[in-house]
Design an enzyme around this catalytic site. Structure first.
Site, PDB file in Angstrom:
ATOM      1  N   THR A 177       0.914  -1.141   0.323  1.00 43.87           N
ATOM      2  CA  THR A 177      -0.366   0.227  -0.305  1.00 43.87           C
ATOM      3  C   THR A 177       0.980   1.275   0.170  1.00 43.87           C
ATOM      4  O   THR A 177       1.670   1.167  -0.277  1.00 43.87           O
ATOM      5  CB  THR A 177      -0.670   0.030   1.154  1.00 43.87           C
ATOM      6  OG1 THR A 177      -0.441   0.560   2.474  1.00 43.87           O
ATOM      7  CG2 THR A 177      -1.898  -1.252   1.322  1.00 43.87           C
ATOM      8  N   ASP A 178       0.471   1.906  -0.596  1.00 45.43           N
ATOM      9  CA  ASP A 178       1.015   3.502   0.278  1.00 45.43           C
ATOM     10  C   ASP A 178       0.570   4.193   1.327  1.00 45.43           C
ATOM     11  O   ASP A 178      -0.446   3.646   2.150  1.00 45.43           O
ATOM     12  CB  ASP A 178       0.753   4.658  -1.122  1.00 45.43           C
ATOM     13  CG  ASP A 178       1.600   5.468  -1.132  1.00 45.43           C
ATOM     14  OD1 ASP A 178       2.480   6.029  -0.677  1.00 45.43           O
ATOM     15  OD2 ASP A 178       1.281   5.879  -2.614  1.00 45.43           O
ATOM     16  N   TRP A 179       1.264   5.636   2.274  1.00 45.36           N
ATOM     17  CA  TRP A 179       0.617   5.896   3.052  1.00 45.36           C
ATOM     18  C   TRP A 179      -0.222   5.909   3.161  1.00 45.36           C
ATOM     19  O   TRP A 179      -1.091   6.836   2.782  1.00 45.36           O
ATOM     20  CB  TRP A 179       1.217   7.158   3.057  1.00 45.36           C
ATOM     21  CG  TRP A 179       1.608   7.571   4.208  1.00 45.36           C
ATOM     22  CD1 TRP A 179       0.995   8.571   4.948  1.00 45.36           C
ATOM     23  CD2 TRP A 179       2.993   7.475   5.278  1.00 45.36           C
ATOM     24  NE1 TRP A 179       1.293   8.886   6.226  1.00 45.36           N
ATOM     25  CE2 TRP A 179       2.866   8.372   6.057  1.00 45.36           C
ATOM     26  CE3 TRP A 179       3.672   7.101   4.698  1.00 45.36           C
ATOM     27  CZ2 TRP A 179       3.738   8.703   7.009  1.00 45.36           C
ATOM     28  CZ3 TRP A 179       4.968   7.120   5.279  1.00 45.36           C
ATOM     29  CH2 TRP A 179       4.868   7.699   7.498  1.00 45.36           C
TER      30      TRP A 179
ATOM     31  N   ASP B 264      -3.121   4.294   2.940  1.00 45.13           N
ATOM     32  CA  ASP B 264      -4.283   3.978   2.772  1.00 45.13           C
ATOM     33  C   ASP B 264      -5.390   3.253   2.645  1.00 45.13           C
ATOM     34  O   ASP B 264      -6.309   3.661   1.899  1.00 45.13           O
ATOM     35  CB  ASP B 264      -3.312   3.651   1.145  1.00 45.13           C
ATOM     36  CG  ASP B 264      -2.898   5.663   0.618  1.00 45.13           C
ATOM     37  OD1 ASP B 264      -4.162   6.303   0.444  1.00 45.13           O
ATOM     38  OD2 ASP B 264      -2.163   5.002  -0.559  1.00 45.13           O
TER      39      ASP B 264
END
Length: 849
Positions: free
Chosen positions: A386-388, A390
């Site tokens: 995942t990104d930050w 998310d």
């Protein structure tokens, strides 16, 4: 073949539960990302700021000032000797490079890898497995009272021993020196070695233009500038240096390259892309990926890559960061997937997920994109990250889940393997409970953990988690600087070079005898040369004090060449307002030529959203016009992360040069081009729009040409994609095809269209040009683009020299995405264009589907 497998991941928000976790886990709170990106924390306050939910946190790093940040005027700088560039041009076709990159896909020297993974996995408890899927940021295990922040042993023990966390990322506040990186990563790996199974931690970082979070490392042009070089060998070398420096810091995982399609110049991450074209992006992405991963991902000078951001992140309708995208199946498969497909085939180790939504579904919750497309259609076997924040944002921002537990289940079922949580242990708690309650099968967890362990084994972390740190002495070498200078030189793009009223010859290059005014807000700014992802996330704050000594800005580089007696510097304006404008006008009246440097400061992601339009701010356009009104010839230098439109102001410039964000060697690179030590060879990797709205990309549809008066001039750019001038001249001749008629059955049997062209340097100095082959399908069942780039090669020719190049086009090059969202080759007429030369050929027979 790819080496790894991807899996889903999740994180959700239960307000009362998360508050309980924050209180229970308070020694781990206070991570670097709790800083606001708009207002700095008041460090003099008597009481510390109250803890806040990590659901509300942003990333680390103070925003750069809106007005920009010039460097001090009393610095001591010097110029490097230009000499011979370290990376030679090969004149190889882009397709040849791509095919080589795919045939040399990354592997691993580790024997019995799968057996070792399965053996270890069989010994793991559920908590140990979920811990492997959990990624926390460095602030969770450090003490922030001093800089650089030391490890807090108790926080580290709890994260590794009690929560079994398998991955750490990022940096606290700003870039670390090498020795501190070694202390931090060694402490993390030593703690991991003391766990029951001794599984090493997978540390990750964003090294976007060089190893930008290690103080000693050399910084290179951002991806936009690297794409402007059209030099794939150079891009591969930049990737290799970046990988070595990341690994020398003790970190084996880099969140790069960015493969988002740069199709909208409003997007604040535009400069992180390789431009608007899918073929150029694919070739450049493979070059960077190959440079970073190499043939053996476990070599001490290589890192695992993470392709960003799967998929459609850059396609937002508004042009703002993390806002909804509407992407048809045809466009998805034509513009956004091919570059990921190629990198997957080349063995890219991991993929980071798009933070936004596509067609109404957040990608972190999209089983269609993360499993049906990425896993089954593209065949990706690696790790999906995942990104930050998310998974949490599925609740707080996208509102497709009621709470964080539900969001966690959603993301895991979609295909996520690891959650960049990053600042609490909610993901660990939620996912453990989901499995214990029977809502997610443990076999699904095993899929993700197997991919994570496989990557750790392939990287050699079980053998030596600190491998590569012995290369620390190589970081920041003179050769690295010369590679960075070459990259900056080859990125600089000459867009205009007119004659002036006082001279019969073109304004550039300068002779060295001119009295020069240097003015403008980017003329003395290292922030502008480097943009975001430079020592801090936003490139502001403490980054201003970390630029390496001796590197000149543009103004300083000009001053070093001709001396203070011949050069005058007056700011003229900041990025947003006049600053000694009248003084700059007076100085222009006394000068023979004015170098006016305009553009942007430092930013990335949401902080870089445009609040008005793509137009260059009024104060900067007013400065250009005021200087031009004196009658002094103007060289307009553009230092910016996206092509800011100029309106009629561009007419005031006799010469225009764009430098993108060339890095810390960019000041010298610009001066070397202005004074002719280097012949410019950069070519635009994007279309430079003539206006802030209604612009069309180079591969637009025919209907986009319509103007208000119904003429066909509505898509005219200020400068077209692929454009770039030189101090010499090139002539193209003898464009030939091996055959003007083909059949679809012959194409299926491997027949090719062989294209041959000769390029000659007809000028009086050595120069480089980019040979670009475009293909047009004149009639198709889906409206065709006016043309598409299919091949390119960069050639280096001495005066009078010629070179003949051959390009081969295959069935794939003639295909397009049809109405059923699948590739098809239809019979008809095709046109090939190289420079101003054109040839046509026809294809007959039944369509190929």
């Amino acid at each position: 073949m790819p080496m790894y497998d991807p899996v889903p991941r999740a994180s959700a928000w239960i307000p009362m539960f998360s508050l309980f976790i924050v209180l229970l886990f308070s020694p781990l709170a206070g991570c670097t990302q709790t800083q606001s990106t708009t207002e700095p924390q008041d460090e003099s306050a008597d009481e510390p700021a109250p803890p806040i939910s990590s659901n509300d946190l942003s990333q680390t790093g103070a925003r750069a000032a809106d007005d920009g940040a010039p460097m001090p005027l009393d610095r001591s700088v010097s110029l490097m000797e230009v000499g011979v560039h370290p990376i030679e041009s090969t004149s190889a076709s882009s397709q040849t490079f791509i095919e080589q990159a795919l045939s040399d896909s990354t592997g691993s020297r580790i024997s019995n890898l799968d057996a070792r993974v399965d053996s270890l996995l069989a010994q793991m408890t559920l908590e140990e497995k979920v811990g492997q899927m959990t990624q926390l940021e460095l602030g969770m295990i450090t003490d922030r009272d001093t800089f650089p922040q030391p490890i807090d042993p108790e926080k580290l023990r709890r994260v590794i021993q009690e929560y079994h966390v398998g991955s750490i990322l990022n940096v606290v506040d700003t870039a670390f020196p090498l020795d501190h990186w070694h202390e931090v990563v060694r402490a993390v790996q030593d703690e991991a070695a003391e766990t029951r199974l001794g599984i090493p931690v997978l540390y990750g970082i964003d090294a976007m233009h060089g190893t930008n979070y290690t103080q000693e490392a050399i910084l290179f042009p951002h991806s936009q500038g690297m794409a402007a070089t059209w030099n794939l060998d150079l891009a591969e070398e930049v990737g290799a240096i970046t990988a070595r420096d990341v690994r020398a810091s003790g970190i084996p995982w880099n969140f790069a390259p960015v493969l988002d399609a740069g199709r909208d110049p409003r997007w604040p991450r535009f400069y992180e892309t390789f431009g608007e074209d899918v073929h150029l992006t694919t070739a450049m992405g493979l070059a960077m990926n190959r440079g970073m991963q190499g043939p053996d991902i476990g070599a001490p000078e290589r890192v695992a890559t993470s392709l960003k951001h799967f998929v459609g992140y850059s396609g937002s309708e508004s042009g703002r960061d993390r806002t909804p995208a509407r992407i048809s199946d045809i466009e998805l498969r034509e513009q956004y997937l091919p570059q990921f497909q190629a990198a997957v085939e080349a063995g890219a180790a991991s993929v980071m997920v798009n933070s936004g939504e596509v067609n109404g579904v957040p990608v972190h919750a999209s089983h269609f994109l993360l499993t049906d497309v990425l896993r089954e259609e593209l065949g990706f076997e690696g790790l999906v990250l995942t990104d930050w924040l998310d998974i949490k944002k599925l609740v707080s921002l996208h509102r497709v889940a009621e709470n964080e537990r539900e969001a966690t289940k959603m993301a895991i079922e979609a295909g996520v393997d690891m959650s960049m949580v990053p600042s609490d242990v909610s993901f660990f708690e939620n996912l453990t409970a989901l499995v214990e309650d029977g809502e997610i099968a443990e076999s699904r967890i095993d899929e993700s953990v197997r991919r994570i362990l496989r990557l750790k084994f392939a990287l050699g972390l079980f053998d030596d988690p600190m491998a590569g740190t012995e290369l620390a002495d190589d970081v920041g070498s003179d050769r690295d600087r010369h590679v960075a200078l070459q990259a900056a030189h080859e990125s600089v793009t000459l867009l205009r070079n007119d004659t002036t009223d006082t001279e019969d010859s073109a304004l550039l290059p300068f002779s060295g005898s001119e009295r020069v005014l240097v003015t403008g807000p980017t003329a003395h700014s290292m922030q502008s040369l480097n943009n975001g992802w430079t020592y801090t996330w936003q490139g502001g704050g403490a980054a201003q004090d970390l630029f390496h000594e001796g590197r000149p800005t543009l103004m300083e580089a000009v001053r070093e060449r001709i001396g203070s007696d011949q050069m005058t510097y007056v700011p003229g304006s900041t990025l947003t307002r006049p600053d000694r404008l009248e003084e700059a006008v007076s100085a222009a009246q006394e000068a023979d030529v004015a170098v006016v440097a305009v553009g942007e400061g430092a930013y990335t992601e949401t902080a870089g959203n445009l609040t008005h339009s793509l137009m260059l701010p009024n104060a900067q356009r007013a400065l250009v016009q005021a200087i031009a009104d004196t009658g002094t010839p103007v060289v307009l230098v553009l230092v910016q992360g996206r092509p800011r439109t100029l309106g009629v102001t561009h007419e005031a410039a006799d010469a225009i040069v764009t430098a993108y964000n060339p890095g810390t060697e960019g000041g010298q690179a610009l001066a070397d081009v202005l004074y002719g030590d280097v012949n410019p060879s950069g070519h635009l990797p994007y279309t430079y729009p003539s206006r802030p709205t209604g612009y069309a990309l180079y591969d637009h549809k025919p209907s986009e040409r319509l103007a208000a008066d119904f003429s066909e001039e509505g898509a005219e750019p200020l400068f077209p994609f692929g454009y770039g001038e030189s101090y010499t001249t090139f002539e193209y001749s003898r464009l030939t095809l091996n055959d003007s008629t083909l059949t679809t059955s012959a194409l299926q049997d491997g027949a090719t269209v062989d294209v041959e062209v000769t390029i000659t340097n007809t000028g009086d100095r050595t120069g480089q040009d980019v040979v670009q082959l475009y293909l047009s399908d004149e009639v198709a069942s889906v409206t065709p683009s006016v043309r598409k780039l299919k091949r390119f090669a960069k050639v280096d020719l001495e005066p009078g020299a010629s070179e003949t190049l051959t390009f081969q086009l295959t069935q794939d090059d003639l295909s397009f995405i049809g109405r059923d969202a699948a590739p098809v080759v239809e019979p008809g007429r095709f046109r090939i264009q190289i420079d101003t030369l054109e040839r046509t050929f026809t294809v007959s027979g039944a369509p190929i589907r």
